[in-house]
Scaffold this motif. Structure first.
Motif, PDB file in Angstrom:
ATOM      1  N   ARG A 149       0.833  -1.197   0.000  1.00 34.05           N
ATOM      2  CA  ARG A 149       0.000   0.000   0.000  1.00 34.05           C
ATOM      3  C   ARG A 149       0.870   1.250   0.000  1.00 34.05           C
ATOM      4  NH1 ARG A 149      -5.156  -1.741   1.217  1.00 34.05           N
ATOM      5  NH2 ARG A 149      -5.244  -3.782   2.208  1.00 34.05           N
ATOM      6  N   LYS A 150       0.347   2.302  -0.630  1.00 34.55           N
ATOM      7  CA  LYS A 150       1.110   3.540  -0.727  1.00 34.55           C
ATOM      8  C   LYS A 150       1.457   4.097   0.646  1.00 34.55           C
ATOM      9  CE  LYS A 150      -0.157   5.607  -5.177  1.00 34.55           C
ATOM     10  NZ  LYS A 150      -0.761   6.793  -5.801  1.00 34.55           N
ATOM     11  N   SER A 156       6.357   8.993   5.246  1.00 29.10           N
ATOM     12  CA  SER A 156       5.947  10.378   5.489  1.00 29.10           C
ATOM     13  C   SER A 156       4.515  10.608   5.029  1.00 29.10           C
ATOM     14  CB  SER A 156       6.903  11.339   4.771  1.00 29.10           C
ATOM     15  OG  SER A 156       6.880  11.120   3.362  1.00 29.10           O
ATOM     16  N   LEU A 157       4.120   9.977   3.929  1.00 26.92           N
ATOM     17  CA  LEU A 157       2.737  10.075   3.466  1.00 26.92           C
ATOM     18  C   LEU A 157       1.795   9.430   4.468  1.00 26.92           C
ATOM     19  CD1 LEU A 157       0.722  10.824   1.223  1.00 26.92           C
ATOM     20  CD2 LEU A 157       1.200   8.597   0.181  1.00 26.92           C
ATOM     21  N   GLY A 158       2.168   8.263   4.984  1.00 30.59           N
ATOM     22  CA  GLY A 158       1.346   7.602   5.989  1.00 30.59           C
ATOM     23  C   GLY A 158       1.192   8.437   7.239  1.00 30.59           C
ATOM     24  N   ALA A 159       2.285   9.086   7.675  1.00 36.49           N
ATOM     25  CA  ALA A 159       2.213   9.938   8.869  1.00 36.49           C
ATOM     26  C   ALA A 159       1.301  11.139   8.637  1.00 36.49           C
ATOM     27  CB  ALA A 159       3.611  10.393   9.260  1.00 36.49           C
ATOM     28  N   LEU A 160       1.332  11.687   7.427  1.00 34.05           N
ATOM     29  CA  LEU A 160       0.473  12.819   7.096  1.00 34.05           C
ATOM     30  C   LEU A 160      -1.001  12.421   7.146  1.00 34.05           C
ATOM     31  CD1 LEU A 160       0.754  15.792   6.248  1.00 34.05           C
ATOM     32  CD2 LEU A 160       0.748  15.037   3.867  1.00 34.05           C
ATOM     33  N   VAL A 161      -1.310  11.267   6.583  1.00 41.08           N
ATOM     34  CA  VAL A 161      -2.687  10.784   6.598  1.00 41.08           C
ATOM     35  C   VAL A 161      -3.136  10.499   8.029  1.00 41.08           C
ATOM     36  CG1 VAL A 161      -4.209   8.904   5.872  1.00 41.08           C
ATOM     37  CG2 VAL A 161      -2.559   9.861   4.264  1.00 41.08           C
ATOM     38  N   THR A 194      -8.847   4.404  -1.367  1.00 46.99           N
ATOM     39  CA  THR A 194      -7.572   3.845  -0.923  1.00 46.99           C
ATOM     40  C   THR A 194      -7.392   4.028   0.575  1.00 46.99           C
ATOM     41  OG1 THR A 194      -6.597   4.326  -3.088  1.00 46.99           O
ATOM     42  CG2 THR A 194      -5.081   3.928  -1.267  1.00 46.99           C
ATOM     43  N   ILE A 195      -7.789   5.179   1.085  1.00 51.47           N
ATOM     44  CA  ILE A 195      -7.661   5.436   2.523  1.00 51.47           C
ATOM     45  C   ILE A 195      -8.629   4.567   3.303  1.00 51.47           C
ATOM     46  CG2 ILE A 195      -7.781   7.231   4.295  1.00 51.47           C
ATOM     47  CD1 ILE A 195      -7.135   9.260   2.081  1.00 51.47           C
ATOM     48  N   TYR A 196      -9.850   4.420   2.802  1.00 52.47           N
ATOM     49  CA  TYR A 196     -10.808   3.537   3.466  1.00 52.47           C
ATOM     50  C   TYR A 196     -10.262   2.109   3.533  1.00 52.47           C
ATOM     51  CZ  TYR A 196     -14.797   6.752   3.742  1.00 52.47           C
ATOM     52  OH  TYR A 196     -15.647   7.775   4.075  1.00 52.47           O
ATOM     53  N   GLN A 197      -9.718   1.618   2.427  1.00 57.09           N
ATOM     54  CA  GLN A 197      -9.206   0.254   2.400  1.00 57.09           C
ATOM     55  C   GLN A 197      -8.030   0.084   3.355  1.00 57.09           C
ATOM     56  OE1 GLN A 197      -8.381  -0.903  -1.632  1.00 57.09           O
ATOM     57  NE2 GLN A 197     -10.514  -0.697  -2.291  1.00 57.09           N
ATOM     58  N   ALA A 198      -7.169   1.095   3.438  1.00 56.45           N
ATOM     59  CA  ALA A 198      -6.045   1.014   4.362  1.00 56.45           C
ATOM     60  C   ALA A 198      -6.509   1.022   5.812  1.00 56.45           C
ATOM     61  CB  ALA A 198      -5.083   2.173   4.108  1.00 56.45           C
ATOM     62  N   LEU A 199      -7.591   1.759   6.091  1.00 56.84           N
ATOM     63  CA  LEU A 199      -8.119   1.801   7.464  1.00 56.84           C
ATOM     64  C   LEU A 199      -8.728   0.467   7.864  1.00 56.84           C
ATOM     65  CD1 LEU A 199      -9.883   5.252   7.962  1.00 56.84           C
ATOM     66  CD2 LEU A 199      -8.212   4.200   9.476  1.00 56.84           C
ATOM     67  N   TYR A 200      -9.452  -0.153   6.942  1.00 57.10           N
ATOM     68  CA  TYR A 200     -10.154  -1.389   7.261  1.00 57.10           C
ATOM     69  C   TYR A 200      -9.331  -2.636   6.948  1.00 57.10           C
ATOM     70  CZ  TYR A 200     -14.541   1.062   8.147  1.00 57.10           C
ATOM     71  OH  TYR A 200     -15.523   1.860   8.679  1.00 57.10           O
ATOM     72  N   LYS A 202      -6.716  -5.741   7.160  1.00 57.57           N
ATOM     73  CA  LYS A 202      -6.342  -6.605   8.285  1.00 57.57           C
ATOM     74  C   LYS A 202      -4.938  -6.299   8.789  1.00 57.57           C
ATOM     75  CE  LYS A 202      -9.327 -10.447   6.944  1.00 57.57           C
ATOM     76  NZ  LYS A 202      -9.391 -11.882   6.559  1.00 57.57           N
ATOM     77  N   ASP A 203      -4.064  -5.796   7.900  1.00 57.16           N
ATOM     78  CA  ASP A 203      -2.700  -5.511   8.333  1.00 57.16           C
ATOM     79  C   ASP A 203      -2.594  -4.212   9.132  1.00 57.16           C
ATOM     80  OD1 ASP A 203      -3.224  -3.781   6.273  1.00 57.16           O
ATOM     81  OD2 ASP A 203      -1.622  -4.487   4.966  1.00 57.16           O
ATOM     82  N   ALA A 204      -3.705  -3.446   9.225  1.00 56.05           N
ATOM     83  CA  ALA A 204      -3.747  -2.217  10.036  1.00 56.05           C
ATOM     84  C   ALA A 204      -2.565  -1.309   9.720  1.00 56.05           C
ATOM     85  CB  ALA A 204      -3.771  -2.562  11.525  1.00 56.05           C
ATOM     86  N   VAL A 205      -2.373  -1.048   8.436  1.00 58.85           N
ATOM     87  CA  VAL A 205      -1.204  -0.291   8.017  1.00 58.85           C
ATOM     88  C   VAL A 205      -1.237   1.142   8.539  1.00 58.85           C
ATOM     89  CG1 VAL A 205      -2.280   0.344   5.831  1.00 58.85           C
ATOM     90  CG2 VAL A 205       0.201   0.321   6.015  1.00 58.85           C
ATOM     91  N   LEU A 206      -2.431   1.712   8.731  1.00 58.09           N
ATOM     92  CA  LEU A 206      -2.523   3.087   9.224  1.00 58.09           C
ATOM     93  C   LEU A 206      -2.498   3.176  10.748  1.00 58.09           C
ATOM     94  CD1 LEU A 206      -5.071   4.802   6.823  1.00 58.09           C
ATOM     95  CD2 LEU A 206      -2.661   5.339   7.118  1.00 58.09           C
ATOM     96  N   GLN A 207      -2.574   2.032  11.421  1.00 62.45           N
ATOM     97  CA  GLN A 207      -2.500   1.989  12.884  1.00 62.45           C
ATOM     98  C   GLN A 207      -3.533   2.918  13.519  1.00 62.45           C
ATOM     99  OE1 GLN A 207       1.540   2.803  13.974  1.00 62.45           O
ATOM    100  NE2 GLN A 207       2.366   1.094  12.803  1.00 62.45           N
ATOM    101  N   ARG A 208      -4.710   2.944  12.956  1.00 65.00           N
ATOM    102  CA  ARG A 208      -5.804   3.739  13.491  1.00 65.00           C
ATOM    103  C   ARG A 208      -7.066   2.890  13.504  1.00 65.00           C
ATOM    104  NH1 ARG A 208      -1.947   6.251  14.381  1.00 65.00           N
ATOM    105  NH2 ARG A 208      -1.609   8.508  14.320  1.00 65.00           N
TER     106      ARG A 208
END
Length: 408
Positions: A149-150, A156-161, A194-200, A202-208
């Motif tokens: 995932r991006k 840095s992009l992940g931290a911004l999101v 893309t943000i919705y998919q990263a949030l939901y 299973k790997d919890a890439v956004l840690q939120r």
């Protein structure tokens, strides 16, 4: 009945070799698992094990693995009808050899001509020939392409999101903000999906936690549901929304408001919400005690008298009885009050949208009386500082300021 001799091993069931081969042939043709199992005469669970494989404990210890039908899933029909099937690819090959145009082939298949064009461009062999069986293999191989995932590849992009999610920005707002922040860097832009998919994921890439970041507070994604029918409320003498001036209807002038209450557990507490129709600027009004007309009207009078006279043109309210003293509000502020029709929330669309946003801060079923006026002011400032799509991603705060400074 033939008796088995002592110590003699009882033979197991005969292998279903013929049925398995027929099942594989049906799945390759695009038949569903349930239908294929019915046609070959086996249980649906058996077909599922054949198709996806299984792992079972072995007698000698460890595990024994039965492989999946790789040859079926890799060369069979696509999982979704939006993909071309092998039968459609055979039609494309036959019609092209006969000299048919891509538009004629697309009409015959009921597909867009661009789908046929992409198919012929992508799935040719090394010699430049289009063969349906080879095209099917190439297309199916591309279906499974796990990619990072991006937001995980670019820290840095992940931290911004993550920072914007902590401010309770929606994925659509974040997507628009990234497009503005990185106009010349497409790799750093993200679609809202893309943000919705990263949030939901299973790997919890956004840690939120989606329940704490999104205003829907859902831990799992689900489709929209139809709203339940609302109960009829007591009627009070009131001016109808049809009498509201045209300048309020088409949002030509600033100062026309929509209002309603959001209520807490068992309707025992409430917060009054006011939204200016042009800018979307939101004002939260603390309602101490019971949210009846005797309490609500003085609170609204205090809120509106604190605003400039140019922002006090009209108020459109829901059809509740808590505004039965609307004539007192009009006498104190000079603002006429109009009422929406019953069961017509779309007539106060701006206010309904704001109430949905506020549920991210004030969940349903909670005690709203616990929130002080200072806490409401903090939420109000945060909400008015969010970029809005209808203002080309300007904030309601800056939009209202610009409207007040503009020459009348």
């Amino acid at each position: 009945m033939v008796e088995q001799s002592a110590g003699r091993k009882v033979p197991g069931p005969a292998p279903l070799t013929r049925q398995r081969q027929e099942y594989a042939r049906l799945i390759a043709r695009g038949v569903s698992n349930a239908e294929a199992c019915r046609l070959v005469g086996v249980n649906r669970r058996t077909g599922t094990r054949w198709r996806y494989g299984r792992t079972v404990p072995a007698r000698a210890g460890g595990e024994r693995e039965y492989p999946a039908m790789i040859e079926v899933t890799n060369t069979g029909a696509p999982r979704s009808p939006r993909y071309l099937s092998e039968a459609e690819r055979e039609v494309i090959a036959d019609r092209r050899r006969a000299g048919a145009s891509m538009r004629a082939i697309a009409r015959e298949l009921g597909r867009n001509v661009s789908s046929v064009s992409r198919e012929l461009g992508r799935n040719r062999d090394d010699a430049g020939r289009y063969r349906p069986s080879a095209a099917q293999r190439m297309a199916t191989t591309r279906l499974a392409r796990p990619r990072q995932r991006k937001v995980a590849a670019d820290r840095s992009l992940g931290a911004l999101v993550q920072g914007w999610l902590d401010l309770k920005w929606s994925p659509e707002q974040i997507s628009a903000a990234l497009a503005i922040a990185f106009p010349n860097a497409p790799a750093r832009r993200l679609a809202a999906e893309t943000i919705y998919q990263a949030l939901y994921a299973k790997d919890a890439v956004l840690q939120r936690d989606p329940a704490s970041c999104l205003r829907s507070r859902r831990r799992r994604r689900r489709p929209h549901r139809r709203a339940d029918a609302r109960r009829a409320r007591a009627q009070v003498a009131r001016p109808s929304i049809s009498e509201r001036p045209a300048e309020a209807e088409d949002r030509r002038s600033v100062g026309h408001w929509e209002g309603d209450l959001i209520t807490g557990a068992s309707n025992r507490s409430a917060i009054a919400t006011l939204v200016e129709r042009v800018s979307g600027y939101t004002v939260l009004v603390h309602v101490p005690g019971r949210h009846c007309a005797d309490v609500l009207t003085p609170a609204l009078v205090a809120a509106f008298t604190a605003l400039p006279a140019s922002l006090r043109r009209s108020l459109t309210w829901d059809c509740g009885t808590e505004m039965s003293d609307h004539h007192l509000l009009t006498a104190a502020t000079g603002m006429p009050v109009f009422f929406a029709d019953p069961h017509s929330p779309w007539q106060r669309g701006s206010n309904e949208n704001a109430n949905g946003l506020l549920r991210q801060y004030f969940p349903k079923g909670s005690n709203l009386a616990l929130h002080s006026p200072d806490q409401l002011l903090r939420v109000q400032d945060e909400l008015n500082g969010r970029p809005r799509k209808r203002h080309s991603w300007a904030t309601p705060d800056t939009r209202l300021t610009a409207l007040l400074l503009a020459p009348q």
